[in-house]
Write an enzyme that holds these catalytic residues in place. Structure first.
Site, PDB file in Angstrom:
ATOM      1  N   HIS A 281       0.807  -1.232   0.000  1.00  0.00           N
ATOM      2  CA  HIS A 281       0.000   0.000   0.000  1.00  0.00           C
ATOM      3  C   HIS A 281       0.837   1.277   0.000  1.00  0.00           C
ATOM      4  O   HIS A 281       0.331   2.348  -0.294  1.00  0.00           O
ATOM      5  CB  HIS A 281      -0.863   0.073   1.256  1.00  0.00           C
ATOM      6  CG  HIS A 281      -1.846  -1.021   1.396  1.00  0.00           C
ATOM      7  ND1 HIS A 281      -2.642  -1.437   0.363  1.00  0.00           N
ATOM      8  CD2 HIS A 281      -2.188  -1.783   2.459  1.00  0.00           C
ATOM      9  CE1 HIS A 281      -3.427  -2.420   0.799  1.00  0.00           C
ATOM     10  NE2 HIS A 281      -3.164  -2.653   2.054  1.00  0.00           N
TER      11      HIS A 281
ATOM     12  N   CYS B 255       3.861  -1.473  -3.943  1.00  0.00           N
ATOM     13  CA  CYS B 255       3.572  -1.976  -5.281  1.00  0.00           C
ATOM     14  C   CYS B 255       3.904  -0.912  -6.325  1.00  0.00           C
ATOM     15  O   CYS B 255       3.555   0.264  -6.151  1.00  0.00           O
ATOM     16  CB  CYS B 255       2.093  -2.345  -5.377  1.00  0.00           C
ATOM     17  SG  CYS B 255       1.642  -2.873  -7.029  1.00  0.00           S
TER      18      CYS B 255
ATOM     19  N   HIS C 255      -8.108   4.489   3.998  1.00  0.00           N
ATOM     20  CA  HIS C 255      -7.316   3.372   3.503  1.00  0.00           C
ATOM     21  C   HIS C 255      -5.827   3.760   3.505  1.00  0.00           C
ATOM     22  O   HIS C 255      -5.482   4.867   3.100  1.00  0.00           O
ATOM     23  CB  HIS C 255      -7.770   3.010   2.079  1.00  0.00           C
ATOM     24  CG  HIS C 255      -7.213   1.700   1.620  1.00  0.00           C
ATOM     25  ND1 HIS C 255      -5.896   1.557   1.224  1.00  0.00           N
ATOM     26  CD2 HIS C 255      -7.772   0.475   1.511  1.00  0.00           C
ATOM     27  CE1 HIS C 255      -5.688   0.299   0.883  1.00  0.00           C
ATOM     28  NE2 HIS C 255      -6.814  -0.384   1.051  1.00  0.00           N
TER      29      HIS C 255
ATOM     30  N   GLU D 259      -3.426   3.065   1.612  1.00  0.00           N
ATOM     31  CA  GLU D 259      -2.888   3.511   0.310  1.00  0.00           C
ATOM     32  C   GLU D 259      -3.231   4.981   0.076  1.00  0.00           C
ATOM     33  O   GLU D 259      -2.399   5.767  -0.392  1.00  0.00           O
ATOM     34  CB  GLU D 259      -3.461   2.659  -0.834  1.00  0.00           C
ATOM     35  CG  GLU D 259      -2.926   3.107  -2.192  1.00  0.00           C
ATOM     36  CD  GLU D 259      -3.670   2.492  -3.373  1.00  0.00           C
ATOM     37  OE1 GLU D 259      -3.946   1.285  -3.361  1.00  0.00           O
ATOM     38  OE2 GLU D 259      -3.964   3.253  -4.330  1.00  0.00           O
TER      39      GLU D 259
ATOM     40  N   THR E 288      -5.891   2.364  -6.281  1.00  0.00           N
ATOM     41  CA  THR E 288      -5.696   1.291  -7.270  1.00  0.00           C
ATOM     42  C   THR E 288      -6.831   0.272  -7.270  1.00  0.00           C
ATOM     43  O   THR E 288      -7.100  -0.357  -8.281  1.00  0.00           O
ATOM     44  CB  THR E 288      -4.379   0.531  -7.007  1.00  0.00           C
ATOM     45  OG1 THR E 288      -4.355   0.116  -5.639  1.00  0.00           O
ATOM     46  CG2 THR E 288      -3.173   1.383  -7.313  1.00  0.00           C
TER      47      THR E 288
ATOM     48  N   CYS F  58      -5.777  -0.433 -10.842  1.00  0.00           N
ATOM     49  CA  CYS F  58      -4.881  -1.517 -11.222  1.00  0.00           C
ATOM     50  C   CYS F  58      -5.653  -2.618 -11.938  1.00  0.00           C
ATOM     51  O   CYS F  58      -6.781  -2.924 -11.585  1.00  0.00           O
ATOM     52  CB  CYS F  58      -4.230  -2.026  -9.944  1.00  0.00           C
ATOM     53  SG  CYS F  58      -3.693  -3.685 -10.030  1.00  0.00           S
TER      54      CYS F  58
ATOM     55  N   SER G  42     -10.219  -6.954   4.029  1.00  0.00           N
ATOM     56  CA  SER G  42      -9.631  -6.643   2.722  1.00  0.00           C
ATOM     57  C   SER G  42     -10.645  -5.898   1.853  1.00  0.00           C
ATOM     58  O   SER G  42     -11.687  -6.447   1.481  1.00  0.00           O
ATOM     59  CB  SER G  42      -9.205  -7.944   2.031  1.00  0.00           C
ATOM     60  OG  SER G  42      -9.240  -7.793   0.633  1.00  0.00           O
TER      61      SER G  42
ATOM     62  N   ASN H 221     -10.556  -4.937  -1.256  1.00  0.00           N
ATOM     63  CA  ASN H 221     -10.831  -5.438  -2.610  1.00  0.00           C
ATOM     64  C   ASN H 221     -11.672  -6.716  -2.572  1.00  0.00           C
ATOM     65  O   ASN H 221     -12.498  -6.947  -3.446  1.00  0.00           O
ATOM     66  CB  ASN H 221      -9.533  -5.576  -3.419  1.00  0.00           C
ATOM     67  CG  ASN H 221      -8.735  -6.801  -3.085  1.00  0.00           C
ATOM     68  OD1 ASN H 221      -9.000  -7.883  -3.572  1.00  0.00           O
ATOM     69  ND2 ASN H 221      -7.725  -6.633  -2.231  1.00  0.00           N
TER      70      ASN H 221
ATOM     71  N   SER I  50      -5.533 -10.523  -2.049  1.00  0.00           N
ATOM     72  CA  SER I  50      -4.649 -10.834  -0.924  1.00  0.00           C
ATOM     73  C   SER I  50      -4.912 -12.226  -0.349  1.00  0.00           C
ATOM     74  O   SER I  50      -4.505 -12.524   0.768  1.00  0.00           O
ATOM     75  CB  SER I  50      -4.823  -9.768   0.160  1.00  0.00           C
ATOM     76  OG  SER I  50      -6.193  -9.591   0.452  1.00  0.00           O
TER      77      SER I  50
HETATM   78 FE1  F3S Z   1      -0.508  -3.658  -6.704  1.00  0.00          FE
HETATM   79 FE2  F3S Z   1      -2.740  -3.933  -7.936  1.00  0.00          FE
HETATM   80 FE3  F3S Z   1      -2.037  -5.635  -6.182  1.00  0.00          FE
HETATM   81  S1  F3S Z   1      -1.912  -2.067  -7.141  1.00  0.00           S
HETATM   82  S2  F3S Z   1      -0.832  -4.512  -4.723  1.00  0.00           S
HETATM   83  S3  F3S Z   1      -1.014  -5.276  -8.128  1.00  0.00           S
HETATM   84  S4  F3S Z   1      -4.080  -4.889  -6.496  1.00  0.00           S
END
Ligand code: F3S
Length: 285
Positions: free
Chosen positions: A76, A98, A126, A128, A167, A195, A223, A225, A267
């Protein structure tokens, strides 16, 4: 015979895989030293426990830090002034941010340089987003975090707006927010920092959830996401369930089910997905 379909992109994303590899390498290189991750390395309690056994502790309070300790920055990221503070304290920093999160930091810096007011579409609390706001501050820019449609009202009077996203932002909200802003502002510049890992996992759910009788989303309850995958799934299929481990599965969820879809947040480690799949197989027999 009931059918189980595991979504093609279920589980660890590139950034989390990378952070775990870095942490495992450091646990070997710095063996005997105190190694901390700033917050859980990933939002999965079972995987955090596995790493703890390898010597990587989650830092709860900063008073635990001693000169010479190793500190791992998780995927993050953290605000740059925090990083500076750690270096000044004599800590060894290992940066596992990341690269896609780094790209958000750079996008914000670029927007500030170009004179835009920054709108960061994300969750205010969050980690991030907190990290990214640190880069906004460092660049000397102004901006706000937009979490809901109502928040957008706050920027109605601003003429030049630069938009970036957390992201893991939901694509639907991103689309709606950008659409609204485009109507109000004189000029907007949008840098899509969502992302791919997120959209791939979300697309899997859009594809799979309406086709199966029961949909299981596997991942940490903390989590973001994973929770979003669950929300999307529930909107498409009321028989959607979010579990952290195979033990949480209840037999009654699968009554009369012919097809079961399984997916997992970015994750969630493969070994947990495998356990869930095995348990579903057992229930369906
Ligand atoms: Fe990076 Fe995307 Fe995972 S920003 S940490 S690849 S969800």
């Amino acid at each position: 015979m009931a059918k189980i379909v595991v979504a093609p992109h279920a589980g660890f994303c590139f950034g989390v895989k990378r952070a775990i590899n870095i942490a495992e390498r450091i646990s070997r290189e710095d063996k005997g030293k105190r190694i901390w991750s700033i917050g859980p390395l990933i939002h999965n309690p079972q995987e955090v426990e596995r790493l703890r056994k390898k010597g990587i502790e989650v830092l709860e309070t900063e008073d635990k830090l001693n000169v010479g300790d190793t500190v791992i920055i998780r995927s993050h990221g953290i605000p740059p002034d925090k990083e500076k503070e750690y270096i000044e304290k004599g800590l060894k920093i290992v940066d596992a941010t990341c690269p896609y999160v780094k790209a958000v930091h750079q996008a914000v810096e670029r927007l500030v340089e170009e004179g835009y007011f920054v709108v960061l579409l994300g969750e205010r609390n969050h980690p991030e987003v907190i990290g990214t706001l640190g880069y906004l501050k460092k660049a000397g820019g102004s901006g706000i975090v937009v979490e809901t449609k109502e928040d957008l009202e706050k920027v109605k009077h601003i003429e030049r707006i630069g938009v970036v996203a957390q992201t893991t932002q939901n694509e639907q909200f991103f689309k709606e927010a950008v659409g609204e802003l485009a109507l109000w502002a004189k000029e907007i510049k949008v840098i899509n920092t969502i992302c791919n890992a997120t959209s791939e996992r979300q697309e899997d759910v859009y594809e799979l959830a309406p086709k199966v009788d029961v949909m299981i989303i596997v991942g940490g309850k903390n989590s973001g996401n994973t929770r979003r995958l669950y929300e999307i799934s529930r909107s498409l299929n009321p028989r959607s369930y979010h579990v952290e481990t195979a033990q949480e599965l209840e037999e009654s969820w699968f009554d009369g089910a012919e097809t079961v879809g399984i997916t997992a947040g970015a994750s969630t480690p493969d070994w947990i997905i495998e356990e869930v799949k095995k348990r579903v197989e057992g229930i369906l027999k």
